[in-house]
Write a protein that holds these residues in place. Structure first.
Motif, mmCIF file in Angstrom:
data_model
loop_
_atom_site.group_PDB
_atom_site.id
_atom_site.type_symbol
_atom_site.label_atom_id
_atom_site.label_comp_id
_atom_site.label_asym_id
_atom_site.label_seq_id
_atom_site.Cartn_x
_atom_site.Cartn_y
_atom_site.Cartn_z
ATOM 1 N N TYR A 173 0.827 -1.211 0.000
ATOM 2 C CA TYR A 173 0.000 0.000 0.000
ATOM 3 C C TYR A 173 0.858 1.257 0.000
ATOM 4 O O TYR A 173 0.455 2.305 -0.485
ATOM 5 N N ILE A 174 2.076 1.110 0.558
ATOM 6 C CA ILE A 174 3.005 2.237 0.512
ATOM 7 C C ILE A 174 3.453 2.424 -0.938
ATOM 8 O O ILE A 174 3.442 3.546 -1.470
ATOM 9 N N VAL A 175 3.785 1.322 -1.587
ATOM 10 C CA VAL A 175 4.213 1.383 -2.993
ATOM 11 C C VAL A 175 3.104 2.005 -3.845
ATOM 12 O O VAL A 175 3.354 2.833 -4.714
ATOM 13 N N ARG A 176 1.859 1.638 -3.559
ATOM 14 C CA ARG A 176 0.729 2.156 -4.346
ATOM 15 C C ARG A 176 0.350 3.595 -3.975
ATOM 16 O O ARG A 176 -0.552 4.179 -4.564
ATOM 17 N N GLY A 177 0.980 4.121 -2.919
ATOM 18 C CA GLY A 177 0.661 5.498 -2.507
ATOM 19 C C GLY A 177 -0.623 5.597 -1.707
ATOM 20 O O GLY A 177 -1.211 6.674 -1.580
ATOM 21 N N GLN A 178 -1.076 4.465 -1.149
ATOM 22 C CA GLN A 178 -2.321 4.507 -0.363
ATOM 23 C C GLN A 178 -2.043 4.622 1.147
ATOM 24 O O GLN A 178 -2.920 4.968 1.923
ATOM 25 N N VAL A 179 -0.800 4.284 1.518
ATOM 26 C CA VAL A 179 -0.370 4.453 2.916
ATOM 27 C C VAL A 179 0.953 5.203 2.869
ATOM 28 O O VAL A 179 1.768 4.992 1.971
ATOM 29 N N VAL A 180 1.155 6.098 3.844
ATOM 30 C CA VAL A 180 2.406 6.849 3.868
ATOM 31 C C VAL A 180 2.983 6.805 5.280
ATOM 32 O O VAL A 180 2.231 6.698 6.260
ATOM 33 N N LYS A 181 4.339 6.847 5.364
ATOM 34 C CA LYS A 181 4.964 6.861 6.696
ATOM 35 C C LYS A 181 5.475 8.269 6.972
ATOM 36 O O LYS A 181 6.175 8.843 6.126
ATOM 37 N N GLU A 182 5.117 8.800 8.121
ATOM 38 C CA GLU A 182 5.553 10.151 8.494
ATOM 39 C C GLU A 182 5.777 10.181 9.994
ATOM 40 O O GLU A 182 4.871 9.774 10.749
ATOM 41 N N ASP A 183 6.909 10.653 10.436
ATOM 42 C CA ASP A 183 7.222 10.760 11.867
ATOM 43 C C ASP A 183 6.925 9.472 12.634
ATOM 44 O O ASP A 183 6.312 9.510 13.707
ATOM 45 N N GLY A 184 7.287 8.355 12.070
ATOM 46 C CA GLY A 184 7.100 7.073 12.761
ATOM 47 C C GLY A 184 5.669 6.562 12.739
ATOM 48 O O GLY A 184 5.356 5.564 13.384
ATOM 49 N N CYS A 185 4.786 7.257 12.010
ATOM 50 C CA CYS A 185 3.384 6.815 11.950
ATOM 51 C C CYS A 185 2.999 6.434 10.523
ATOM 52 O O CYS A 185 3.392 7.110 9.572
ATOM 53 N N TYR A 186 2.216 5.369 10.423
ATOM 54 C CA TYR A 186 1.687 4.951 9.121
ATOM 55 C C TYR A 186 0.247 5.405 9.036
ATOM 56 O O TYR A 186 -0.561 5.066 9.904
ATOM 57 N N ARG A 187 -0.047 6.176 7.996
ATOM 58 C CA ARG A 187 -1.434 6.626 7.880
ATOM 59 C C ARG A 187 -1.908 6.518 6.436
ATOM 60 O O ARG A 187 -1.095 6.467 5.499
ATOM 61 N N LEU A 188 -3.230 6.501 6.278
ATOM 62 C CA LEU A 188 -3.805 6.410 4.934
ATOM 63 C C LEU A 188 -3.640 7.748 4.226
ATOM 64 O O LEU A 188 -3.784 8.812 4.843
#
Ligand SMILES: C[S@@+](CC[C@H](N)C(=O)[O-])C[C@H]1O[C@@H](n2cnc3c(N)ncnc32)[C@H](O)[C@@H]1O
Ligand code: SF4
Length: 376
Positions: free
Chosen positions: A342-357
């Motif tokens: 989902y990260i590869v697809r751009g549907q989930v992103v990691k920011e400041d140690g958090c994974y969010r949609l």
């Protein structure tokens, strides 16, 4: 202890989309209020001495109650539980019930947050949904509540309705943001089995909006909320700064809560339980000693699944070190492995140690969340 939810299981009429637990038979209303009060007494040890930070009257339609009935329930809750003097006390209401006198008395009884079911600003939508109010009454109810001193007002809107195009949804949002509201809950219509709209859809009397239209309306919601100073804090919830619903935020932070009334759920930090979703059987259950219909002691996999489902719906997302602390390194690895695509697809992103949609992820949140879950 976070909060107490009180389910008021009555509505004047059934809306054509809704499958919440309610009855339109008001005969047993007084008896049910007494049963809820009795349940509060029976479960008085639930809080374990900890202050109750939020109370929430949900439904059904709490505004079918007379103010003395609301006061009676509140008095019982205050008698049996240590309620924080600054508690957020929310009350769900239908616009047609919100007269000046009712609002003034609710405020006096202690209600300090109102959640009003507006749904749409178009009268033809409201008729299709079998709502009892029209757009003029909807707008008047917000003004009346405000004038009565209730200064924390949320409204519910539904988008993706049959026949709703982007222009109509834009009008609903434009009009809502012009009003003095602090919070907005906006839900995409779901066709719930057993509802009138579900049957109409099956019989092709109404037509669901296209996926493209649904996505367009959701993105419009995100853009317009932001441009009007409303912060998104959960997939369907937006507010002016500082006006997040404390009650719902506590659910999302896995705090303990007690549910009173038919169909209400409770969680004491370990055990989940739920009351029977039938008014008559609920009253009988109270008389016999318990209105509970079921319970579970969630194991690690269930707790992990709930953690993923709930956290990912919030804009904060999943904090990886928190996940590790709660469930251990093995579960962290599972999450990272399942989440990678989902990260590869751009549907989930990691920011400041958090994974969010991301926005794209929020549109397909249910599918992503179910893939990230563990089989139980
Ligand atoms: C318990 S009701 C709110 C209180 C009150 N009875 C009312 O209708 O105004 C909760 C909210 O859930 C939303 N809702 C219920 N069923 C829905 C559905 N099938 N699709 C989308 N939203 C729904 C509506 O916006 C509704 O206001
Ligand atoms: S939307 Fe509200 S008023 Fe309508 S049936 Fe559901 S709970 Fe009752």
């Amino acid at each position: 202890m976070s909060g107490i939810y009180i389910h008021i299981p009555f509505c004047t009429e059934a809306c054509s989309y809704c499958d919440f637990h309610f009855s339109i038979q008001m005969k047993s209303k007084a008896e049910l209020v007494e049963a809820i009060i009795r349940e509060a007494e029976m479960r008085k040890d639930f809080a374990g001495g900890e202050a109750v930070e939020t109370l929430y009257f949900g439904g059904g339609t709490p505004s079918v109650l007379e103010v003395p009935e609301v006061e009676k329930i509140l008095q019982a809750v205050y008698k049996y539980f240590p309620v924080d003097p600054l508690a957020e006390i929310t009350f769900e209401a239908n616009p047609d019930h919100l007269t000046e006198e009712y609002c003034v008395q609710l405020r006096r009884a202690g209600i300090n947050r109102l959640s009003i079911g507006i749904q749409s600003w178009f009268d033809d939508d409201l008729r299709m949904m079998n709502r009892r109010h029209n757009a003029i009454q909807g707008e008047a109810s917000i003004r009346t509540a405000r004038d009565a001193g209730i200064d924390n007002i949320s409204i519910d809107l539904i988008y993706g309705l049959p026949g709703m195009d982007s222009d109509r949804w834009k009008h609903n949002l434009d009009h809502s943001f012009l009003l003095d509201i602090q919070h907005l809950s906006a839900y995409h219509l779901t066709y719930e089995p057993g509802t009138r709209m579900y049957h109409q859809l099956k019989k092709e009397r109404i037509c669901a909006v296209t996926e493209e239209e649904s996505i367009g309306q959701y993105y419009m919601l995100l853009d317009m909320a932001e441009s009007h100073g409303f912060r998104q804090y959960e997939i369907s919830n937006f507010c002016r700064p500082g006006y997040e619903s404390k009650h719902n935020s506590n659910y999302w932070n896995f705090r303990r809560y007690l549910g009173l009334g038919p169909s209400a759920h409770s969680y004491d930090g370990k055990r989940r339980s739920w009351n029977i979703a039938n008014n008559r059987k609920y009253v009988e259950g109270i008389m016999k000693g318990t209105p509970e219909a079921g319970e579970e002691l969630p194991g690690k996999a269930e707790r992990y699944n709930e953690y993923v489902m709930t956290s990912l719906r919030t804009v904060k997302g999943i904090n990886l070190s928190d996940l590790r602390e709660r469930f251990g390194g093995e579960w962290e690895e599972y999450f990272l492995g399942a989440g990678e695509k989902y990260i590869v697809r751009g549907q989930v992103v990691k920011e400041d140690g958090c994974y969010r949609l991301t926005r794209e992820g929020m549109m397909v949140s249910d599918a992503i969340i179910s893939e990230l879950m563990k089989e139980v």
